[in-house]
Design an enzyme around this catalytic site. Sequence first.
Site, PDB file in Angstrom:
ATOM      1  N   GLU A   1       0.851  -1.186   0.000  1.00 43.37           N
ATOM      2  CA  GLU A   1       0.000   0.000   0.000  1.00 43.37           C
ATOM      3  C   GLU A   1       0.888   1.238   0.000  1.00 43.37           C
ATOM      4  O   GLU A   1       1.723   1.398   0.887  1.00 43.37           O
ATOM      5  CB  GLU A   1      -0.919  -0.016   1.240  1.00 43.37           C
TER       6      GLU A   1
ATOM      7  N   SER B   1      -7.596   8.276  -2.825  1.00 47.07           N
ATOM      8  CA  SER B   1      -7.095   8.276  -1.439  1.00 47.07           C
ATOM      9  C   SER B   1      -5.857   7.403  -1.403  1.00 47.07           C
ATOM     10  O   SER B   1      -5.826   6.360  -2.056  1.00 47.07           O
ATOM     11  CB  SER B   1      -8.123   7.671  -0.474  1.00 47.07           C
TER      12      SER B   1
ATOM     13  N   MET C   1     -10.038   4.369  -0.180  1.00 45.49           N
ATOM     14  CA  MET C   1     -11.180   5.273  -0.025  1.00 45.49           C
ATOM     15  C   MET C   1     -12.193   4.784   1.017  1.00 45.49           C
ATOM     16  O   MET C   1     -12.983   5.560   1.531  1.00 45.49           O
ATOM     17  CB  MET C   1     -11.916   5.408  -1.360  1.00 45.49           C
TER      18      MET C   1
ATOM     19  N   ALA D   1     -22.561   3.076   1.578  1.00 49.01           N
ATOM     20  CA  ALA D   1     -23.801   2.629   0.922  1.00 49.01           C
ATOM     21  C   ALA D   1     -23.483   1.433   0.023  1.00 49.01           C
ATOM     22  O   ALA D   1     -22.579   1.514  -0.814  1.00 49.01           O
ATOM     23  CB  ALA D   1     -24.412   3.764   0.109  1.00 49.01           C
TER      24      ALA D   1
ATOM     25  N   HIS E   1     -17.098   7.373  -7.865  1.00 48.87           N
ATOM     26  CA  HIS E   1     -17.393   6.019  -8.356  1.00 48.87           C
ATOM     27  C   HIS E   1     -16.930   5.929  -9.812  1.00 48.87           C
ATOM     28  O   HIS E   1     -17.714   6.171 -10.713  1.00 48.87           O
ATOM     29  CB  HIS E   1     -18.904   5.737  -8.309  1.00 48.87           C
TER      30      HIS E   1
ATOM     31  N   ASN F   1     -13.383  -0.887  -8.896  1.00 55.34           N
ATOM     32  CA  ASN F   1     -14.550  -0.462  -9.680  1.00 55.34           C
ATOM     33  C   ASN F   1     -14.240  -0.439 -11.176  1.00 55.34           C
ATOM     34  O   ASN F   1     -15.151  -0.541 -12.002  1.00 55.34           O
ATOM     35  CB  ASN F   1     -15.008   0.920  -9.222  1.00 55.34           C
TER      36      ASN F   1
ATOM     37  N   THR G   1     -19.091  -0.251  -4.836  1.00 50.30           N
ATOM     38  CA  THR G   1     -18.098  -1.040  -4.097  1.00 50.30           C
ATOM     39  C   THR G   1     -18.579  -2.464  -3.805  1.00 50.30           C
ATOM     40  O   THR G   1     -17.798  -3.415  -3.893  1.00 50.30           O
ATOM     41  CB  THR G   1     -17.709  -0.315  -2.792  1.00 50.30           C
TER      42      THR G   1
END
Length: 515
Positions: A41, A118, A124, A131, A439, A473, A485
């Site tokens: 990462e 991010s 992120m 959601a 998105h 995505n 997601t």
Amino acid sequence: MSTRQYPTSVDVVIVGSGPTGSAYARILSERAPEATIAMLEVGPTVSNPPGAHVKNIADPVERARAQVASEGPGERGEKVASPGAAKAGVRGARPGTFLLEEGYAFEGEDGLPVVAMSSNVGGMAAHWTGACPRPNDSERIAFVPDLDELLDEADRLLGVTTNAFDSAPFGAIVRERLSAAVDEGRVDATKVQRMPLAAHRRDDGRLVWSGSDVVLGEVTRENPRFALFDETLAVRVLVEGGRASGVVARDLRSGDEHTIAARFVVVAADALRTPQLLWASGVRPEALGRYLNDQAQVVFASRLRNMPLLDTHDPTAGLAEYSGVSWVPFTDDMPFHGQIMQLDASPIPLADDDPVVPGSIVGLGLFCAKDLRADDRVAFDAEHVDGYGMPAPRIHYRLTDHDREVVERARQEIVRLAEAVGDPVGDRPFTLPLGSSLHYQGSTRMGVADDGTSVCDIDSEVWGVPDLFVAGNGVIPTATACNPTLTSVALAVRGARKIAAVLAREQVATKSASA
Ligand code: FAD
């Protein structure tokens, strides 16, 4: 100077610690416990357990520090706390994210002015809203036969619930009013309902938002063969004899580079940086970066009518404690995905003599599905580099006439919904700058044949480069309007199962050969 020891060889290298990379680590830890896994990462660890949502950090100073640490290299631009706070022309990033400094729009094109990323352990999903709706109608990927079972599994990994806001006093009223305006002629799956959320209540009532920590789970954290290396940039995927064979990783603390050989490489580095790493590695299938699609977003607010003044609980307890999060699902006839949630926990003064009942202002957001076009793309060249020294993403992006019509319909529909739940606040809805949805899809899309319109197969394995998998995505091949997601984690589950099955077969073969 870093004293970190990187492995020279593992079974699986995973690039990126967001929810899709973490889904690979989790499924492999469950199904292939013998496998050695290195997760790389580029960003720092900002929460505990690693990958946890920053909203779970109680201290606001600590939380703000975690957000800033996630915002990558380069200039820190203006921040906008909620999507509705963005004003036309303002290039503001959401806390925990950072924007492209340049190359986000070109002359004569719409571009994606606020396309964001991010860089932190958890990606992120340390900053997201959680959601997790399911795709409907044309959002679904028709050629994935086990999509529903994979979505169930993604629910499990993300810890999705629908009851986290059952105690929100206005939630049912909001849904009742929306239902009366929307539900006629819809099947159950597309009727107004509570939004499935990656969040749960603790026994003491505190809300806990899922991040990659939940996806990884104890099974991965306790897996002695799993190791996470933060502040480590995957610079290149190695390809030998046509197959992925490892990565070159740069330790950002020391600047040293390490070669890690791997049986499989999974690149789960978001919809801009997954194609970036493939491009930088010389893996450049025709569809790489193409069919990029974002969800144009329209927002509005409404003041719920005739609401009782409650003996309120602590308004700092969370954004949506009064009205929860409600969902108006996408359908082919109404190609928008609706998210209706409390705008602010504190009363918004409208006029001095007009006190607002706390929690009675709801924000409405409609996300629109985009026409898919090969020309909408993230491209790279040898000349421009980003803050990490990697090829800089350059966005070419246009709305079609039909896209503009859909946005216009969404503007009309959102006014209708705002009037259904209460009295609209303001005279017209606001169309957010493109890229606001966060998105981004399609840039490493999945397909059924290696025909130049897709990057990977149904298991997310890159065409023509066996053992190289992509996740995120970008893999979603359909134009979705719903938050993606859950779907991208579902697709990651399928890829991870494929790797686990191959590793298990090879282990059996090795054991029987040595017996
Ligand atoms: P990411 O989470 O972006 O993780 C990718 C990681 O890869 C990053 O940490 C990055 O640093 C790392 N990386 C990149 N390049 C390299 C490299 N070369 N080497 C090493 N590491 C690298 N989605 C929803 O579905 N529902 C929502 O309600 C929702 N709300 C959101 C609200 C906000 C404020 C934000 C910011 C996002 C929201 N999203 C939402 C989007 C959601 O967070 C993303 O869809 C999801 O995190 C994508 O997961 P991922 O694993 O593909 O990528």
